[in-house]
Design an enzyme around this catalytic site. Structure first.
Site, mmCIF file in Angstrom:
data_model
loop_
_atom_site.group_PDB
_atom_site.id
_atom_site.type_symbol
_atom_site.label_atom_id
_atom_site.label_comp_id
_atom_site.label_asym_id
_atom_site.label_seq_id
_atom_site.Cartn_x
_atom_site.Cartn_y
_atom_site.Cartn_z
ATOM 1 N NE ARG A 9 17.959 -18.882 146.519
ATOM 2 C CZ ARG A 9 19.103 -18.990 147.497
ATOM 3 N NH1 ARG A 9 18.569 -18.258 148.557
ATOM 4 N NH2 ARG A 9 19.816 -17.538 146.366
ATOM 5 C CE LYS B 37 19.137 -13.317 149.543
ATOM 6 N NZ LYS B 37 19.199 -12.516 148.745
ATOM 7 N NE ARG C 228 27.445 -15.518 143.827
ATOM 8 C CZ ARG C 228 26.241 -15.488 144.245
ATOM 9 N NH1 ARG C 228 26.784 -14.613 145.522
ATOM 10 N NH2 ARG C 228 25.274 -16.394 143.977
ATOM 11 N NE ARG D 127 21.158 -16.381 141.458
ATOM 12 C CZ ARG D 127 21.937 -15.632 140.734
ATOM 13 N NH1 ARG D 127 23.412 -15.227 140.463
ATOM 14 N NH2 ARG D 127 22.770 -14.568 142.309
ATOM 15 N NE ARG E 164 26.346 -10.247 144.014
ATOM 16 C CZ ARG E 164 25.316 -11.345 144.073
ATOM 17 N NH1 ARG E 164 25.486 -11.103 145.262
ATOM 18 N NH2 ARG E 164 24.509 -11.747 143.095
HETATM 19 P P1 ADP Z 1 21.525 -14.570 146.009
HETATM 20 O O1 ADP Z 1 21.281 -14.015 147.486
HETATM 21 O O2 ADP Z 1 22.925 -14.238 145.151
HETATM 22 O O3 ADP Z 1 20.990 -15.126 144.898
HETATM 23 P P2 ADP Z 1 22.954 -17.320 146.410
HETATM 24 O O4 ADP Z 1 24.489 -17.024 147.672
HETATM 25 O O5 ADP Z 1 22.373 -16.957 148.093
HETATM 26 O O6 ADP Z 1 22.658 -16.028 145.531
HETATM 27 O O7 ADP Z 1 23.090 -18.293 146.731
HETATM 28 C C1 ADP Z 1 23.591 -19.248 144.998
HETATM 29 C C2 ADP Z 1 22.894 -20.637 145.190
HETATM 30 O O8 ADP Z 1 23.202 -21.060 145.775
HETATM 31 C C3 ADP Z 1 21.172 -20.480 144.524
HETATM 32 O O9 ADP Z 1 21.598 -19.779 142.903
HETATM 33 C C4 ADP Z 1 21.433 -21.685 144.610
HETATM 34 O O10 ADP Z 1 21.749 -22.441 143.613
HETATM 35 C C5 ADP Z 1 22.579 -22.413 146.439
HETATM 36 N N1 ADP Z 1 21.589 -22.017 147.428
HETATM 37 C C6 ADP Z 1 21.114 -20.671 147.949
HETATM 38 N N2 ADP Z 1 21.223 -20.795 149.414
HETATM 39 C C7 ADP Z 1 20.381 -21.760 148.773
HETATM 40 C C8 ADP Z 1 19.116 -22.517 149.528
HETATM 41 N N3 ADP Z 1 18.241 -22.089 150.918
HETATM 42 N N4 ADP Z 1 18.307 -23.459 148.823
HETATM 43 C C9 ADP Z 1 18.393 -23.971 147.548
HETATM 44 N N5 ADP Z 1 19.943 -23.679 146.569
HETATM 45 C C10 ADP Z 1 20.304 -22.459 147.727
HETATM 46 P P1 ADP Z 2 21.733 -10.675 148.018
HETATM 47 O O1 ADP Z 2 23.004 -11.388 148.857
HETATM 48 O O2 ADP Z 2 20.608 -10.375 148.549
HETATM 49 O O3 ADP Z 2 22.449 -11.236 145.983
HETATM 50 P P2 ADP Z 2 23.899 -8.377 147.762
HETATM 51 O O4 ADP Z 2 24.055 -7.642 149.272
HETATM 52 O O5 ADP Z 2 25.077 -9.246 147.504
HETATM 53 O O6 ADP Z 2 22.449 -9.177 147.838
HETATM 54 O O7 ADP Z 2 23.672 -7.196 147.110
HETATM 55 C C1 ADP Z 2 24.093 -6.861 145.584
HETATM 56 C C2 ADP Z 2 24.296 -6.262 144.928
HETATM 57 O O8 ADP Z 2 24.010 -4.478 144.973
HETATM 58 C C3 ADP Z 2 25.882 -5.486 145.128
HETATM 59 O O9 ADP Z 2 26.966 -5.810 144.612
HETATM 60 C C4 ADP Z 2 25.675 -4.717 146.645
HETATM 61 O O10 ADP Z 2 27.027 -3.995 146.907
HETATM 62 C C5 ADP Z 2 24.774 -4.505 145.562
HETATM 63 N N1 ADP Z 2 24.045 -3.202 146.862
HETATM 64 C C6 ADP Z 2 23.176 -4.125 147.861
HETATM 65 N N2 ADP Z 2 22.435 -3.496 148.505
HETATM 66 C C7 ADP Z 2 22.096 -1.687 147.694
HETATM 67 C C8 ADP Z 2 21.368 -1.156 147.441
HETATM 68 N N3 ADP Z 2 20.339 -0.636 148.718
HETATM 69 N N4 ADP Z 2 21.472 -0.147 146.788
HETATM 70 C C9 ADP Z 2 22.035 -0.224 145.834
HETATM 71 N N5 ADP Z 2 23.106 -1.231 145.851
HETATM 72 C C10 ADP Z 2 23.108 -2.494 146.506
#
Ligand code: ADP
Ligand code: ADP
Ligand code: ZN
Length: 221
Positions: free
Chosen positions: A91, A16, A163, A174, A130
């Site tokens: 979410r 995303k 992270r 998660r 990542r």
């Molecule tokens: P990822 O896309 O890798 O799951 P995010 O950076 O979006 O991670 O979120 C990291 C953490 O931040 C989540 O596991 C949660 O604890 C918190 N968080 C982020 N967005 C939300 C949301 N919309 N509602 C509740 N918690 C959130």
């Molecule tokens: P999210 O915001 O949904 O948690 P990220 O954009 O941070 O996801 O992507 C998670 C990990 O996967 C990062 O290390 C990113 O570089 C990698 N990644 C993202 N899109 C792809 C893809 N289409 N194929 C392979 N790796 C990807």
């Protein structure tokens, strides 16, 4: 009036953030990542950060009222006038309903929800490798999208870090939270007729093509 108010939906690690940055560069609309905003608050040690930290470390959701409050404030800012990309919000059903209320109050609507499909095992692999820039938030993957120089951001020279919540055990938690609380939103937006599915297992370029194709149809229907 034409607007591009978008939501990126999908499990953690689906890509995303990666796609949000591509859309931001192409269309000049801001990425609103609740995860980034919460991590910034934790790093600065603000009241919000103190409240959110425990949930984030454990891979749990931060309570709805906290997250809804920060998104509401952010959406009022001027740079969101022509559109925005919500990344990681909503979410939960309560967040989605609150967003509808906020949009209604502002005389706006969500135009499209892009649902990035990726299975659990792929998500775990992606997140394990990542790396994120401490300075500008750019996202890398040690295998699929490595930085030119190890540990250093291509875009700004900032330091790359892993992270704290990207350990396998927390990622699996998660993912469970996603299945239980967030996946029902697919049906919610499908019923509204604004859900678009993309195959998130393709490489970054392949997913980008699917996403930009959807967006070009929105702007030239
Ligand atoms: P990822 O896309 O890798 O799951 P995010 O950076 O979006 O991670 O979120 C990291 C953490 O931040 C989540 O596991 C949660 O604890 C918190 N968080 C982020 N967005 C939300 C949301 N919309 N509602 C509740 N918690 C959130
Ligand atoms: P999210 O915001 O949904 O948690 P990220 O954009 O941070 O996801 O992507 C998670 C990990 O996967 C990062 O290390 C990113 O570089 C990698 N990644 C993202 N899109 C792809 C893809 N289409 N194929 C392979 N790796 C990807
Ligand atoms: Zn950087």
């Amino acid at each position: 009036m034409f607007s591009m108010n978008l939501i990126l939906l999908g499990p953690p690690g689906a890509g995303k953030g990666t796609q949000a940055k591509i859309i931001m560069d192409k269309y000049g609309i801001p990425q609103i990542s609740t995860g980034d905003m919460l991590r910034e608050a934790v790093a600065k040690g603000t009241e919000l950060g103190k409240k959110a930290k425990k949930y984030m470390t454990e891979g749990k959701l931060v309570p709805d009222e906290i997250v809804i409050g920060i998104v509401k404030e952010r959406l009022k800012q001027k740079d969101c006038e022509k559109g925005f990309i919500l990344d990681g919000f909503p979410r939960t059903l309560a967040q989605a309903e609150a967003l509808d209320r906020i949009m209604g109050e502002m005389g706006k609507k969500i135009d499209a929800v892009i649902n990035v499909n990726v299975p659990e095992e792929e998500v775990v692999k992606r997140i394990a490798y990542r790396r994120t820039c401490k300075n500008c938030g750019a996202i890398y993957h040690l295998i699929y999208n490595p930085p030119k120089r190890p540990g250093i951001c291509d875009k700004c020279g900032g330091e790359l870090y892993q992270r704290e919540d990207d350990k396998e055990e927390t990622v699996r938690e998660r993912y469970r939270v996603y299945k239980k609380n967030t996946e029902p939103l697919i049906e919610y937006y499908k019923k509204k007729g604004i859900l678009f599915d993309v195959d998130g297992t393709k490489d970054i370029e392949g997913v980008k093509r699917e996403v930009l194709d959807i967006l070009s149809k929105l702007s030239h229907p």
